[in-house]
Each structure stands twice: as C-alpha cells, then as structure tokens.
Write a protein that holds these residues in place. Structure first.
Motif, PDB file in Angstrom:
ATOM      1  N   THR A 128     -53.630 -33.955 -72.964  1.00 46.55           N
ATOM      2  CA  THR A 128     -54.596 -34.225 -71.906  1.00 46.55           C
ATOM      3  C   THR A 128     -56.005 -34.024 -72.462  1.00 46.55           C
ATOM      4  OG1 THR A 128     -53.041 -33.453 -70.242  1.00 46.55           O
ATOM      5  CG2 THR A 128     -55.358 -33.494 -69.612  1.00 46.55           C
ATOM      6  N   ARG A 130     -42.652 -36.210 -67.642  1.00 50.74           N
ATOM      7  CA  ARG A 130     -42.836 -35.016 -66.827  1.00 50.74           C
ATOM      8  C   ARG A 130     -42.439 -35.290 -65.379  1.00 50.74           C
ATOM      9  NH1 ARG A 130     -46.813 -32.511 -63.871  1.00 50.74           N
ATOM     10  NH2 ARG A 130     -48.217 -34.290 -64.025  1.00 50.74           N
ATOM     11  N   LYS A 131     -41.940 -34.255 -64.714  1.00 54.04           N
ATOM     12  CA  LYS A 131     -41.569 -34.380 -63.302  1.00 54.04           C
ATOM     13  C   LYS A 131     -42.518 -33.544 -62.455  1.00 54.04           C
ATOM     14  CE  LYS A 131     -36.744 -35.375 -64.176  1.00 54.04           C
ATOM     15  NZ  LYS A 131     -35.361 -35.038 -63.920  1.00 54.04           N
ATOM     16  N   ASP A 132     -42.777 -34.031 -61.233  1.00 54.05           N
ATOM     17  CA  ASP A 132     -43.630 -33.284 -60.315  1.00 54.05           C
ATOM     18  C   ASP A 132     -42.806 -32.220 -59.587  1.00 54.05           C
ATOM     19  OD1 ASP A 132     -42.202 -34.625 -58.318  1.00 54.05           O
ATOM     20  OD2 ASP A 132     -43.855 -35.978 -57.818  1.00 54.05           O
ATOM     21  N   ALA A 133     -43.414 -31.517 -58.641  1.00 52.39           N
ATOM     22  CA  ALA A 133     -42.753 -30.418 -57.930  1.00 52.39           C
ATOM     23  C   ALA A 133     -41.516 -30.882 -57.154  1.00 52.39           C
ATOM     24  CB  ALA A 133     -43.741 -29.750 -56.976  1.00 52.39           C
ATOM     25  N   GLU A 134     -41.492 -32.150 -56.721  1.00 55.83           N
ATOM     26  CA  GLU A 134     -40.343 -32.675 -55.977  1.00 55.83           C
ATOM     27  C   GLU A 134     -39.254 -33.233 -56.888  1.00 55.83           C
ATOM     28  OE1 GLU A 134     -43.641 -33.847 -54.985  1.00 55.83           O
ATOM     29  OE2 GLU A 134     -43.646 -32.044 -53.755  1.00 55.83           O
ATOM     30  N   GLU A 168     -50.588 -38.803 -69.285  1.00 53.61           N
ATOM     31  CA  GLU A 168     -49.203 -38.569 -68.846  1.00 53.61           C
ATOM     32  C   GLU A 168     -48.254 -39.403 -69.686  1.00 53.61           C
ATOM     33  OE1 GLU A 168     -47.913 -36.447 -66.851  1.00 53.61           O
ATOM     34  OE2 GLU A 168     -49.666 -35.717 -65.787  1.00 53.61           O
ATOM     35  N   ASN A 203     -39.695 -35.794 -59.026  1.00 54.23           N
ATOM     36  CA  ASN A 203     -39.940 -37.209 -59.336  1.00 54.23           C
ATOM     37  C   ASN A 203     -40.719 -37.335 -60.634  1.00 54.23           C
ATOM     38  OD1 ASN A 203     -38.827 -38.040 -56.795  1.00 54.23           O
ATOM     39  ND2 ASN A 203     -40.744 -37.375 -55.854  1.00 54.23           N
ATOM     40  N   ARG A 204     -40.394 -38.342 -61.415  1.00 56.42           N
ATOM     41  CA  ARG A 204     -41.122 -38.568 -62.660  1.00 56.42           C
ATOM     42  C   ARG A 204     -42.556 -38.992 -62.384  1.00 56.42           C
ATOM     43  NH1 ARG A 204     -37.289 -40.461 -67.360  1.00 56.42           N
ATOM     44  NH2 ARG A 204     -36.418 -38.383 -67.601  1.00 56.42           N
ATOM     45  N   VAL A 205     -43.474 -38.413 -63.139  1.00 59.67           N
ATOM     46  CA  VAL A 205     -44.876 -38.811 -63.077  1.00 59.67           C
ATOM     47  C   VAL A 205     -45.015 -40.036 -63.987  1.00 59.67           C
ATOM     48  CG1 VAL A 205     -47.247 -38.111 -63.582  1.00 59.67           C
ATOM     49  CG2 VAL A 205     -45.616 -36.431 -62.692  1.00 59.67           C
TER      50      VAL A 205
END
Length: 103
Positions: free
Chosen positions: A67, A31-35, A27, A37-39
């Motif tokens: 990855t 990148r942002k998750d579904a909500e 990571e 928020n930054r991963v």
C-alpha cells in the motif's frame, strides 16, 4: 481519486535525489473483508517519472506491491526549476499525474 503523489526532488553534487510516495490502496484481490468477502484487485500497473519531459524511470508494478508505494532513486544532473513529473495507471484504468520543481 487518490491523494496527490508526494514528491521530493533535491539537487546535490551533480545528481538529483528523487523520493516519492504514491497514494494507492494496492489491493491484490486475495484479501478478505470482515464479512469474508474478497476485496477486489486494485493496484498500480504502470509508473513513469519524467525530468523536463524526458522519461527517467518507467516501471511495471503488480499486485504484490505494498500500500502507498515509496520510490527513491537518483538522476544525473538537474537544475533548480526543472520539472519532475510522476504518472501512474492502475488495473481499473484510473490514472494520476503530479509534478514538482527541483529546489
């Protein structure tokens, strides 16, 4: 802890072909998750490959690697039963080492 590194070491005509798949999420912190928020950043920073204890590859990785990084290269020599060891460390201090014998 991540899955073991998949390593293949095959001898042929004076060289040994090495292929390895390092299991890691890699990571980059952007990148942002579904909500939304930054991963958090989580990536390999150092990789070392040894042939019978001698370093044959030392690499510095960064957040732009994909990855599950894949590495493939050849080394001169190598005999059946020689050990190939792969070690890595990431930006969170986690580390992993795996080894195989040349077939």
């Amino acid at each position: 802890m991540t899955s073991p590194t998949r390593i293949r070491a095959v001898r042929g005509d004076g060289v040994t072909e090495l292929r390895m798949l390092l299991s890691h999420p890699m990571e980059n912190g952007l990148r942002k998750d579904a909500e939304g928020n930054r991963v958090p950043a989580h990536f390999i920073t150092e990789v070392s490959v040894r042939h019978n204890g001698k370093v044959v590859l030392a690499a510095a990785f960064g957040p732009s690697m994909s990855t599950n990084p894949y590495l493939a290269f050849s080394i001169a020599g190598g005999a059946a039963g020689d050990e190939i060891a792969v070690s890595w460390r990431d930006n969170l201090g986690e580390a992993r080492s795996d080894a195989v014998r040349i077939a």
